[in-house]
Design a protein around this motif. Structure first.
Motif, short mmCIF file in Angstrom:
data_model
loop_
_atom_site.label_atom_id
_atom_site.label_comp_id
_atom_site.label_asym_id
_atom_site.label_seq_id
_atom_site.Cartn_x
_atom_site.Cartn_y
_atom_site.Cartn_z
N PHE A 147 17.00 -51.00 17.74
CA PHE A 147 17.29 -49.77 18.49
C PHE A 147 18.25 -50.07 19.62
O PHE A 147 18.02 -50.97 20.43
CB PHE A 147 15.99 -49.17 19.03
N LEU A 154 19.61 -46.01 15.81
CA LEU A 154 18.39 -46.58 15.25
C LEU A 154 18.69 -47.11 13.86
O LEU A 154 19.10 -46.37 12.97
CB LEU A 154 17.30 -45.51 15.19
N THR A 186 14.14 -41.03 17.18
CA THR A 186 14.69 -41.08 18.54
C THR A 186 14.49 -39.74 19.24
O THR A 186 14.40 -38.69 18.61
CB THR A 186 16.17 -41.44 18.52
N LEU A 199 12.51 -44.32 21.67
CA LEU A 199 11.84 -44.27 20.38
C LEU A 199 10.52 -43.52 20.59
O LEU A 199 9.78 -43.80 21.54
CB LEU A 199 11.55 -45.67 19.84
#
Length: 250
Positions: A147, A154, A186, A199
């Motif tokens: 990430f 992502l 996300t 996240l």
């Protein structure tokens, strides 16, 4: 964080064993690359804890050493966030974790990229192992997530035929993690003074798992709605000539 006893050259075949962390072995105490990483890792755990997902036998940790012995060389590498479904023994203060010896192989490992690209996160599949090689070829962690929190990129990799394959998200830009029964994706917003990409977890029905501050706000809104409904009911009863403080018992 990456700690090795030595940098052995690669033979044609890897010999992997699962041994406990030597008592005299000191994991390196490297500083995190930026202040945002602990916030990102903590936020992932917080929503799981609030939702009641976390069970005692699970291991969820950040910047935490995963151990293996490869060609007689002890190796420990620490993902920024890791989830192990079940361990053999619940220990309050683990220094490290050796898969197979102490419990399940981690189900998911997550790395948060910093401003500068490092070899640890490269896709090289050669020895000595960087994190990619270690997770894919040695531990064989089923899901590896990378990430980039500044742009929100992502990358979700799934282990197939002993190789990580990049997977595309669903129509909601999320990935279903079957072993957890949750979606990962996300989200953009502010928490603890940090504004940017995060996240987040969503349940099977697409409901966002809240953080503590969000749960408090939801409860405040619910209380306010109940107060307003009560005030409207009182006003209606008074308009009908009924004293709301002198209602007959049900």
């Amino acid at each position: 964080m990456a700690t090795q006893l030595s940098q052995a050259k690669s033979p044609t075949e890897l010999v992997i064993s699962w041994e406990a962390l030597p008592k005299d072995f000191q994991l390196e105490d490297e500083p995190v690359e930026n202040t945002g990483q602990p916030l990102l890792a903590g936020a992932l755990r917080e929503s799981l804890e609030i939702s009641g997902f976390i069970q005692p036998q699970m291991l969820i940790a950040s910047n935490f050493g995963l151990c293996a012995t490869v060609n007689e060389q002890f190796i420990a590498k620490a993902p920024d966030w890791v989830y192990v479904p079940s361990v053999n023994e619940v220990v309050g203060n683990r220094k490290s974790y050796t898969p197979n010896l102490e419990g399940d192989i981690p189900a998911i490992a997550i790395e948060f990229l910093s401003d500068t690209e490092g070899g640890e996160y490269s896709v090289k599949r050669t020895y000595p192992p960087g994190k990619w090689f270690f997770y894919e070829q040695i531990l064989q962690i089923p899901i590896y997530v990378i990430f980039e929190p500044y742009g929100g990129l992502l990358e979700y990799y799934q282990l197939e035929s002993k190789r990580y394959e990049l997977k595309q998200p669903d129509e909601n830009s999320r990935h279903w993690i079957d072993v957890m029964g949750l979606f990962l994706g996300t989200w953009q917003g502010t928490k603890e003074g940090r504004t940017g990409y995060w996240l987040r977890w969503w349940d099977r029905d697409g409901n966002l798992l809240p953080w503590a501050v969000e749960q408090i706000e939801q409860e405040r809104q619910r209380t306010e709605q109940e107060r307003q409904q009560k005030e409207r009911l009182i006003a209606y009863l008074q308009s009908q000539g009924i004293d709301p403080n002198n209602l007959p018992p049900f």
